[in-house]
Design a protein around this motif. Sequence first.
Motif, PDB file in Angstrom:
ATOM      1  N   MET B   1       0.841  -1.188   0.000  1.00  0.00           N
ATOM      2  CA  MET B   1       0.000   0.000   0.000  1.00  0.00           C
ATOM      3  C   MET B   1       0.883   1.248   0.000  1.00  0.00           C
ATOM      4  N   GLN B   2       0.721   2.075  -1.009  1.00  0.00           N
ATOM      5  CA  GLN B   2       1.563   3.267  -1.106  1.00  0.00           C
ATOM      6  C   GLN B   2       1.145   4.336  -0.101  1.00  0.00           C
ATOM      7  N   SER B   3       2.100   5.070   0.353  1.00  0.00           N
ATOM      8  CA  SER B   3       1.776   6.159   1.283  1.00  0.00           C
ATOM      9  C   SER B   3       1.244   7.353   0.496  1.00  0.00           C
ATOM     10  N   ASP B   4       0.394   8.102   1.132  1.00  0.00           N
ATOM     11  CA  ASP B   4      -0.258   9.241   0.464  1.00  0.00           C
ATOM     12  C   ASP B   4       0.513  10.523   0.770  1.00  0.00           C
ATOM     13  N   ARG B   5       0.347  11.555  -0.091  1.00  0.00           N
ATOM     14  CA  ARG B   5       0.982  12.827   0.209  1.00  0.00           C
ATOM     15  C   ARG B   5       0.398  13.478   1.449  1.00  0.00           C
ATOM     16  N   LEU B   6      -0.905  13.280   1.617  1.00  0.00           N
ATOM     17  CA  LEU B   6      -1.581  13.954   2.727  1.00  0.00           C
ATOM     18  C   LEU B   6      -1.487  13.129   4.008  1.00  0.00           C
ATOM     19  N   SER B   8      -3.283  13.353   6.627  1.00  0.00           N
ATOM     20  CA  SER B   8      -4.588  12.990   7.162  1.00  0.00           C
ATOM     21  C   SER B   8      -5.071  11.678   6.550  1.00  0.00           C
ATOM     22  N   ASN B   9      -4.793  11.494   5.241  1.00  0.00           N
ATOM     23  CA  ASN B   9      -5.189  10.239   4.615  1.00  0.00           C
ATOM     24  C   ASN B   9      -4.435   9.060   5.208  1.00  0.00           C
ATOM     25  N   ASN B  10      -3.128   9.275   5.391  1.00  0.00           N
ATOM     26  CA  ASN B  10      -2.314   8.202   5.977  1.00  0.00           C
ATOM     27  C   ASN B  10      -2.793   7.854   7.374  1.00  0.00           C
ATOM     28  N   THR B  11      -3.072   8.894   8.157  1.00  0.00           N
ATOM     29  CA  THR B  11      -3.547   8.671   9.518  1.00  0.00           C
ATOM     30  C   THR B  11      -4.782   7.796   9.514  1.00  0.00           C
ATOM     31  N   ARG B  12      -5.684   8.109   8.587  1.00  0.00           N
ATOM     32  CA  ARG B  12      -6.936   7.354   8.541  1.00  0.00           C
ATOM     33  C   ARG B  12      -6.649   5.871   8.239  1.00  0.00           C
ATOM     34  N   VAL B  13      -5.786   5.652   7.235  1.00  0.00           N
ATOM     35  CA  VAL B  13      -5.502   4.264   6.837  1.00  0.00           C
ATOM     36  C   VAL B  13      -4.839   3.487   7.983  1.00  0.00           C
ATOM     37  N   ILE B  14      -3.848   4.129   8.601  1.00  0.00           N
ATOM     38  CA  ILE B  14      -3.151   3.428   9.697  1.00  0.00           C
ATOM     39  C   ILE B  14      -4.122   3.119  10.820  1.00  0.00           C
ATOM     40  N   GLN B  15      -4.956   4.099  11.112  1.00  0.00           N
ATOM     41  CA  GLN B  15      -5.927   3.909  12.185  1.00  0.00           C
ATOM     42  C   GLN B  15      -6.840   2.714  11.893  1.00  0.00           C
ATOM     43  N   GLU B  16      -7.278   2.628  10.633  1.00  0.00           N
ATOM     44  CA  GLU B  16      -8.125   1.495  10.251  1.00  0.00           C
ATOM     45  C   GLU B  16      -7.365   0.181  10.407  1.00  0.00           C
ATOM     46  N   GLN B  17      -6.114   0.211   9.923  1.00  0.00           N
ATOM     47  CA  GLN B  17      -5.320  -1.020   9.978  1.00  0.00           C
ATOM     48  C   GLN B  17      -5.053  -1.450  11.420  1.00  0.00           C
ATOM     49  N   GLY B  32       9.687  25.991  10.820  1.00  0.00           N
ATOM     50  CA  GLY B  32       9.921  26.750   9.600  1.00  0.00           C
ATOM     51  C   GLY B  32       8.696  26.620   8.708  1.00  0.00           C
ATOM     52  N   ASN B  33       8.932  26.219   7.460  1.00  0.00           N
ATOM     53  CA  ASN B  33       7.777  26.079   6.580  1.00  0.00           C
ATOM     54  C   ASN B  33       7.376  24.620   6.385  1.00  0.00           C
ATOM     55  N   ARG B  34       7.963  23.711   7.227  1.00  0.00           N
ATOM     56  CA  ARG B  34       7.618  22.292   7.064  1.00  0.00           C
ATOM     57  C   ARG B  34       6.673  21.838   8.162  1.00  0.00           C
ATOM     58  N   HIS B  35       5.716  21.010   7.755  1.00  0.00           N
ATOM     59  CA  HIS B  35       4.831  20.392   8.751  1.00  0.00           C
ATOM     60  C   HIS B  35       5.177  18.931   8.871  1.00  0.00           C
ATOM     61  N   PHE B  36       5.409  18.500  10.100  1.00  0.00           N
ATOM     62  CA  PHE B  36       5.700  17.076  10.327  1.00  0.00           C
ATOM     63  C   PHE B  36       4.539  16.430  11.029  1.00  0.00           C
ATOM     64  N   ARG B  37       4.347  15.171  10.756  1.00  0.00           N
ATOM     65  CA  ARG B  37       3.413  14.401  11.581  1.00  0.00           C
ATOM     66  C   ARG B  37       4.120  13.139  12.080  1.00  0.00           C
ATOM     67  N   LEU B  38       4.033  12.876  13.390  1.00  0.00           N
ATOM     68  CA  LEU B  38       4.623  11.682  13.995  1.00  0.00           C
ATOM     69  C   LEU B  38       3.510  10.673  14.265  1.00  0.00           C
ATOM     70  N   VAL B  95       7.750   9.233  10.918  1.00  0.00           N
ATOM     71  CA  VAL B  95       7.626  10.672  10.697  1.00  0.00           C
ATOM     72  C   VAL B  95       7.332  10.907   9.224  1.00  0.00           C
ATOM     73  N   GLN B  96       6.380  11.798   8.949  1.00  0.00           N
ATOM     74  CA  GLN B  96       6.083  12.146   7.556  1.00  0.00           C
ATOM     75  C   GLN B  96       6.069  13.655   7.423  1.00  0.00           C
ATOM     76  N   ILE B  97       6.621  14.137   6.304  1.00  0.00           N
ATOM     77  CA  ILE B  97       6.548  15.558   6.025  1.00  0.00           C
ATOM     78  C   ILE B  97       5.327  15.794   5.147  1.00  0.00           C
ATOM     79  N   GLU B  98       4.522  16.731   5.574  1.00  0.00           N
ATOM     80  CA  GLU B  98       3.286  17.028   4.830  1.00  0.00           C
ATOM     81  C   GLU B  98       3.621  17.321   3.375  1.00  0.00           C
ATOM     82  N   GLY B  99       2.975  16.610   2.452  1.00  0.00           N
ATOM     83  CA  GLY B  99       3.212  16.853   1.048  1.00  0.00           C
ATOM     84  C   GLY B  99       4.216  15.912   0.417  1.00  0.00           C
TER      85      GLY B  99
END
Lengths: 366, 479
Positions: B1-6, B8-17, B32-38, B95-99
């Motif tokens: 399963m490929q990871s998504d750019r967004l 929020s989409n990834n979060t949803r999939v992982i949560q389901e899994q 700075g101008n980067r958004h990270f999600r852990l 860790v994922q960088i938004e986008g």
Amino acid sequence: MIHLKQLSTQQLLCLVLLTQVGVHVLSIPFHESRHAGYDAWMSILLGGIIAQAVILIIYWLGKRYADQSLPQYMTSLLGKPVGVVMNVLLAVYCAESSLLVAVSYTDVIERWLLITTPWYVILGLSFAIAAYIASSSLRSLAVVTQAIMFMFLISVAIVLVSGLGHGDYRHLLPIGTHGLGTIIRDSLPALWLYAGYELLLYVFPSIKYRKQRDIIIAMSVANGLATLFYVLISLVVMYKFSESQLNSIAEPLVYILRQFYWPVVQSLDILFMTIWLSVISVTVYMYLFLSARYLAFVSRREIRKHSLLVWIIAGICFLVGLLGEDRERVLKFTVYHNYATGIIVVILPILLLLVSLVREKGGFAK
Amino acid sequence: MQSDRLTSNNTRVIQEQLSNSSDFQTHDLTAGNRHFRLYYLNTMIEYAIVQEHIIRPLLVHTDVDIREAVSVLHASETELLTDAITAVIEGKTVVQIEGETTLYIYGTALNKERSINVPVNERVLRGSNEALIENLETNLNLMRKLIATPDLVVKYYHLGRRSNTKIAILYLNSIVNEQIVQELDRRMNSIDIDYVEAPGFIQELVEEKSFSLFPQMLVTERPDRVRSYLMDGKVAILTSGSPDSLILPVSFWAFFQSPDDYQINWLLGSTFRILRVFCFIIAISLPGAYVAMVTFDPRILPFEIALTLQSSMQFIAFPAVLEAISMLLILEILREATIRLPSPIGQTIGVVGGIVIGTVVVQSNLVSNTMVVVVAFTGLASFIIPSYEMSSAARLLPYPFIFMSAILGLIGLEFAYLFVLAHLSRLHMMGVPYFYSGLNAGSIRDTLFRAPLWRLKTRAKESLTRNKVRIRNPRGWEK
């Protein structure tokens, strides 16, 4: 997966020695003293020497076909039909030896230890245990035999200890007055005592050795120890009983053990006969095993279901053995068995060797 | 399963899994101008590592590439969500960088382990006092420290479809018989189960002859014991979550060896070894022999002892068989009760069982006092065997022996011995025979006896080692 199949020479020694000694020890030297009297020990010694000669012949034969066992080269040696018949005969002989040993010892147990226990219980259990052991590989047979060697040593110790004490060495004197003829005549029944070494015919290719000579050394040591043990027993018996007493006592060793006083164990005969059961069982399961192995080579392809064969043979032996409750029948049967033993363990190896030598001269064999 | 750019989409999939598990959490940060999600399981991560080595560098070095900023040893990248999910379950932080689709995986697992303790089940008087613990890495660390050679091979397996338990196989490459390792590898790879309960499951799934009372693998919690077996060319199996190590292939005699034997004078060591084997024989056959002697062949006993026996059995109503079996059963019950009860009450059981039952049963003429002596001796004898598994076998074997003795006397006992012997000789582990007579010249040195060290030149023969010599020149000096 690893499969260990080969035997060490030490295991061979145990197998041969314990197959040789059997029920006879209780009656030594009754049958051997019919003519030779108190010189019976010399007959027994002579029997051992003859057995040693046959062992040399078997070794010579085995060396010529070092990578095959007798049932395998039997057909190439004697031709197809005769070879198959011989294999069947050997199988029958082994089964019958097993049967006779089991029946004789059951008889001993019935008379001395468990007088009221039904015949079929003891006989059935003996064959069940023997078949259980015989249905596994030759290697595990050897391992069991090695452990039983310990029991054998205890028995030897018991016999030695019982020989101490009251007796008269003059029963043995003067040596050799019965004449050489009687001694030779009595060495024939003595020869039956040594049957068992012919298992080398089958196990020869499964032995692991550094030098081929190790095999003959192990065989000779085994036969030598058996001879020594038998001579020792006959000397102990002669020391305790005079010749005229011996004529009426068929199982002298039992009486000697029984009257021996030891503060820890009251009657050594019970202990001895119990321990001796395990030594007897070696003979029973070894012959069962051999019988099944000879039978396995009867058809064109080797029959692989070894354990099934063993159980079938044991079952048949048990059914026939039920007839053995009648002692007279067993005694009559023993006479025939003795002839068969003579043919199989002495004459057959010599014949096979001669055939093999002649065929090689003729350029048939390899 | 490929990871998504967004994210929020990834979060949803992982949560389901992860079946909407409550301990799955995400954490957002902006630097700075980067958004990270852990992404992580908050029950599985070491907070300090995440804070110090992931969050802080990301916040501080706003313009540096994430690969350079984060200072965690176990770092990897993936584009696949399935990999990320497995990582999250193992306690890693993703860790994922938004986008961007790249997922950065960092090892931040929380290791809760107890400290290394004193062995509880295999105590010795001399020798090391370390025991294995539940953490596989710590155990391997202990082993590596004891055997500092590049020869030591550690092979990982992951067993259990759902538990995904990590299992390590250890052996010394130049000593072990490679056929054994290959066969073990084949068997380990063929195991397909939900979860692994070590050592029990592995033992049952690997051994070829399961229908036997005798243990065919040695269980030990002592690293020094594992070492001594590895040096003999055997294979050790360590499982994460279990403080026990399995050793194979072992012979029957290994269960009578104790690390103590090698720490003390060899004469004493040999004496204790013989004592143990003797006690094993006593433990399995004494009640049977007693029953046989009193019911069938009292003649075998000296007259005075026979009289003593007779006087003690005079008023007993039950036959000796029943006495023996009932007393052994009571002993079993006592034993089992003391294991399960908390230790302060355990002693009470000893008093109630031992003193009260023992005395009263005799006084009330239910059981003869010689029988109590016999049973007590049998129980004691079975305790002396160093391996719990073997001593349990010695607890169960007396019953068939008693049965056989009760129907055929001493002859029955002999039949029972023969049967056990035949059974032992049929057992094998990975094709290696389990039992061999310890009596022949080659093997007696480390079976019935413990020969002096300079005579133990070869490794145990049952492991069929590639390299048979253990000691080349144990005593270089001449006396």
